[in-house]
Write a protein that holds these residues in place. Structure first.
Motif, mmCIF file in Angstrom:
data_model
loop_
_atom_site.group_PDB
_atom_site.id
_atom_site.type_symbol
_atom_site.label_atom_id
_atom_site.label_comp_id
_atom_site.label_asym_id
_atom_site.label_seq_id
_atom_site.Cartn_x
_atom_site.Cartn_y
_atom_site.Cartn_z
ATOM 1 N N GLU A 52 41.039 53.798 33.252
ATOM 2 C CA GLU A 52 41.639 53.245 32.024
ATOM 3 C C GLU A 52 40.627 52.349 31.296
ATOM 4 O O GLU A 52 40.567 52.353 30.065
ATOM 5 N N ILE A 84 42.926 50.772 28.623
ATOM 6 C CA ILE A 84 43.573 49.730 29.434
ATOM 7 C C ILE A 84 44.267 48.691 28.543
ATOM 8 O O ILE A 84 45.297 48.128 28.927
ATOM 9 N N ASP A 85 43.712 48.464 27.351
ATOM 10 C CA ASP A 85 44.330 47.495 26.435
ATOM 11 C C ASP A 85 45.753 47.918 26.077
ATOM 12 O O ASP A 85 46.654 47.093 26.016
ATOM 13 N N LEU A 133 48.019 47.614 29.274
ATOM 14 C CA LEU A 133 48.356 46.229 29.629
ATOM 15 C C LEU A 133 49.088 45.504 28.504
ATOM 16 O O LEU A 133 49.522 44.370 28.687
ATOM 17 N N THR A 172 45.663 42.576 40.665
ATOM 18 C CA THR A 172 46.574 41.613 40.042
ATOM 19 C C THR A 172 45.864 40.306 39.694
ATOM 20 O O THR A 172 46.379 39.519 38.912
ATOM 21 N N ARG A 173 44.695 40.077 40.289
ATOM 22 C CA ARG A 173 44.024 38.790 40.051
ATOM 23 C C ARG A 173 42.784 38.876 39.182
ATOM 24 O O ARG A 173 42.285 37.853 38.720
ATOM 25 N N ARG A 174 42.262 40.067 38.992
ATOM 26 C CA ARG A 174 40.986 40.146 38.286
ATOM 27 C C ARG A 174 41.188 40.105 36.769
ATOM 28 O O ARG A 174 42.265 40.428 36.257
ATOM 29 N N SER A 175 40.152 39.716 36.089
ATOM 30 C CA SER A 175 40.153 39.788 34.630
ATOM 31 C C SER A 175 39.775 41.202 34.218
ATOM 32 O O SER A 175 38.907 41.823 34.829
ATOM 33 N N ILE A 176 40.465 41.674 33.204
ATOM 34 C CA ILE A 176 40.174 43.023 32.710
ATOM 35 C C ILE A 176 39.454 42.872 31.384
ATOM 36 O O ILE A 176 39.966 42.245 30.467
ATOM 37 N N CYS A 177 38.306 43.467 31.308
ATOM 38 C CA CYS A 177 37.499 43.281 30.107
ATOM 39 C C CYS A 177 36.893 44.604 29.694
ATOM 40 O O CYS A 177 36.257 45.266 30.498
ATOM 41 N N THR A 178 37.117 44.982 28.447
ATOM 42 C CA THR A 178 36.516 46.227 27.963
ATOM 43 C C THR A 178 35.448 45.943 26.919
ATOM 44 O O THR A 178 34.941 46.863 26.314
ATOM 45 N N VAL A 179 35.173 44.667 26.697
ATOM 46 C CA VAL A 179 34.162 44.372 25.664
ATOM 47 C C VAL A 179 32.822 44.039 26.304
ATOM 48 O O VAL A 179 32.756 43.733 27.467
#
Lengths: 269, 313
Positions: free
Chosen positions: A101, A107-108, A111, A262-269
């Motif tokens: 994703e 993923i954006d 989420l 559940t704890r990680r930061s999700i970043c697509t930038v």
């Protein structure tokens, strides 16, 4: 959750069906062909001893020159094509969230929906676990069709069920590894490469263990060490320890994946 | 009551700057513009607010709920449009509404169809066959269809043609009038100028201004053109402190003025004037100073040599 399942099923049904059909075809073909070339296999084993080592590594037991039919049919369950299809399915589903994703940038959207990450992970895992049962049943169906065509008596149903449980436990272990790596990663390809390397490494350990004592001593480190269908089919004993180890690995890694996701930061930038 | 509240919110990406000690308060029902140049930290701030990124320090709440721990509860009443929108390529508008409706536990078909009519989008086209503008429209429809209390829009007009930009602005005004809070990021001043009640400007990860747009307008300089009567503007005539003369062309002065018009009118009463033109508040220049100023300069006092302001229309 209904919408989440709709989305997951829309994305995985075709791949799962194709892999299931592939397994059905492969199992049918191997169950049909192998008994017919039984004599040829014996000759090949005596002429090319390294093939015996390779087959022993795959089957998880020593292979005699005059291979009994039940052991021959066990090859069907460890054939690289069969294992590759099963692992491909596990990788296909296990890397979907979050690695794939993030990789494709969706993923954006996922989420932004009012779903907890735990729900997303559990939803994906539920589909992975159930579709795993489906593809193994397709493989079983192929096996039964193949043996029915050749007229070779297939192994007792209880033995086949044990092989399937052992294979499913292997699927869970590999899936657990896939899920935890996916939870840590932003790149699907990277996860697939690592799991593939782990599986090849496990197979190499088994193969090397046939010829080299030090490799044999560390053979327990590979997951394929705990999948020995030839033993099950010939002895009819349930591989409790093997299944327990594989399920243990799978559940621990899967849970770790849940915690990370559940704890990680999700970043697509 | 603040719908969005952030205190000392900080988030970095290793050596890369993210946001640093951000304070924000977005009141209920406001249209809040979040401005900044590319890379200023707008998207990072939004991602922290929506629970994608875990803050390194500080705290943020939406609807009084913690943005990290209770993110999925917040999203029940919020709609989010990502800046770099990527939708699932196999989706059609119709299937997307069915899926998102299933996730939200409500039927979005009817409101989705209404929005599609308004944005002129065919709901049967697959995303993979859509142009960028069509995908943006679908993203907006999915964001708006469930009638959220809060809209978080990251550069919502990107990819939209001017007509659709107007349609979107109308839609947002309608929703704000009905009590929806709208938080949108942009680097386009005109969008903010047309829509917003309040503006925060972010630069290098920190908030450099957070004020009602009306206050910013009052603070912004205006271009003034004064045409004195013959002989009323000798060369030695000194302008008052709030007036900076950019050009003298005989009896025509082109100036920029700080503050409101009353002191100017009072000063001009002593100097016969033939004509006077006062332009609108020059927000563009004001914002440019926020974007560009260095630590030595005041954000409301552009350095000398700043680009000449335009003649008021």
């Amino acid at each position: 959750m209904r919408g989440l399942f709709l989305k997951i099923l829309r994305e995985v049904w075709l791949g799962t069906l194709l892999i299931g059909l592939g397994l059905f075809a492969a199992e049918t073909l191997f169950a049909f062909i192998l008994p017919q070339i039984q004599g040829g296999i014996g000759t090949m084993l005596s002429q090319m001893p390294w093939v015996r080592g390779l087959m022993s590594a795959l089957l998880g037991t020593d292979v005699p020159d005059d291979m009994p039919t039940q052991m021959l049919l066990a090859i069907v369950w460890v054939h690289p094509v069969v294992l590759a299809l099963i692992f491909a399915h596990g990788l296909f589903l296990g890397t979907r969230v979050p690695a794939a994703e993030i990789d494709r940038g969706t993923i954006d959207v996922l989420l932004s929906w009012p779903l907890s990450r735990r729900a997303v992970y559990l939803g994906e895992s539920a589909v992975w676990a159930t579709s795993g049962v489906f593809i193994l049943l397709m493989a079983l169906a192929g096996h039964l069709v193949g043996t029915a065509i050749t007229g070779v008596p297939h192994p007792p149903a209880a033995h086949l069920a044990m092989v399937l449980v052992n294979l499913y436990a292997l699927y869970v272990a590999v899936g657990g590894l896939t899920f935890v790596l996916s939870a840590c990663s932003d790149r699907r390809g990277r996860v697939i490469a690592i799991v593939f390397a782990a599986l090849v490494g496990s197979l190499l350990l088994n193969v090397l263990g046939q010829f080299w004592a030090p490799a044999d001593r560390v053979g327990f480190l590979g997951v394929l060490h705990y999948y020995r269908p030839a033993n099950i089919l010939s002895r009819g004993a349930f591989p409790t320890a093997d299944v327990a180890v594989l399920l243990g690995i799978g559940v621990v890694l899967w849970t770790l994946g849940l915690v990370v996701f559940t704890r990680r930061s999700i970043c697509t930038v | 009551m603040s719908i969005i509240s952030a205190r000392q919110l900080t988030r970095g990406y290793g050596r890369r700057r993210g946001i640093s000690a951000i304070d924000l308060d977005v009141p209920e029902g406001a249209i809040f513009g979040f401005l900044g140049p590319n890379g200023a930290g707008k998207t990072t701030a939004i991602r922290v607010l929506l629970g994608f990124l875990r803050p390194r320090a500080g705290q943020a709440t939406i609807f009084g709920r913690d943005c990290w721990r209770e993110s999925h509860h917040i999203k029940r009443d919020a709609g989010y449009l990502p800046g770099d929108l990527r939708l699932y390529p196999w989706m059609t508008g119709r299937s997307a509404l069915r899926i998102v409706g299933g996730v939200r536990g409500t039927d979005l078909t009817a409101p989705g169809r209404d929005l599609a009519d308004r944005f002129r989008l065919d709901l049967d086209v697959r995303v993979r066959r859509m142009s960028r503008g069509m995908r943006q429209k679908l993203g907006l429809i999915l964001t708006l269809a469930h009638g959220p209390r809060l809209l978080v829009l990251d550069e919502p007009t990107s990819g939209l043609d001017p007509l659709m930009q107007i349609t979107l602005a109308d839609e947002l005004r309608d929703r704000a009038a009905r009590g929806t809070t709208i938080f949108f990021s942009s680097h386009t001043l005109s969008e903010v100028n047309d829509l917003c009640d309040r503006v925060a400007i972010i630069r290098d990860g920190t908030i450099v201004a957070d004020e009602p747009l009306a206050t910013l307008r009052r603070r912004a300089r205006r271009t003034v053109r004064i045409t004195f009567a013959n002989g009323a503007a000798p060369d030695d005539l000194r302008p008052p402190g709030f007036l900076t003369v950019r050009r003298r062309d005989g009896c025509v002065w082109t100036c920029v003025m700080d503050g409101v018009a009353a002191p100017l009118l009072a000063w001009l009463a002593a100097h016969p004037v033939h004509d006077l033109a006062i332009g609108p508040p020059d927000l563009e220049t004001l914002f440019r100073t926020y974007y560009d100023f260095d630590d030595r300069a005041s954000p409301v006092d552009p350095p000398d040599g700043d680009a000449p302001v335009g003649v008021p229309s």
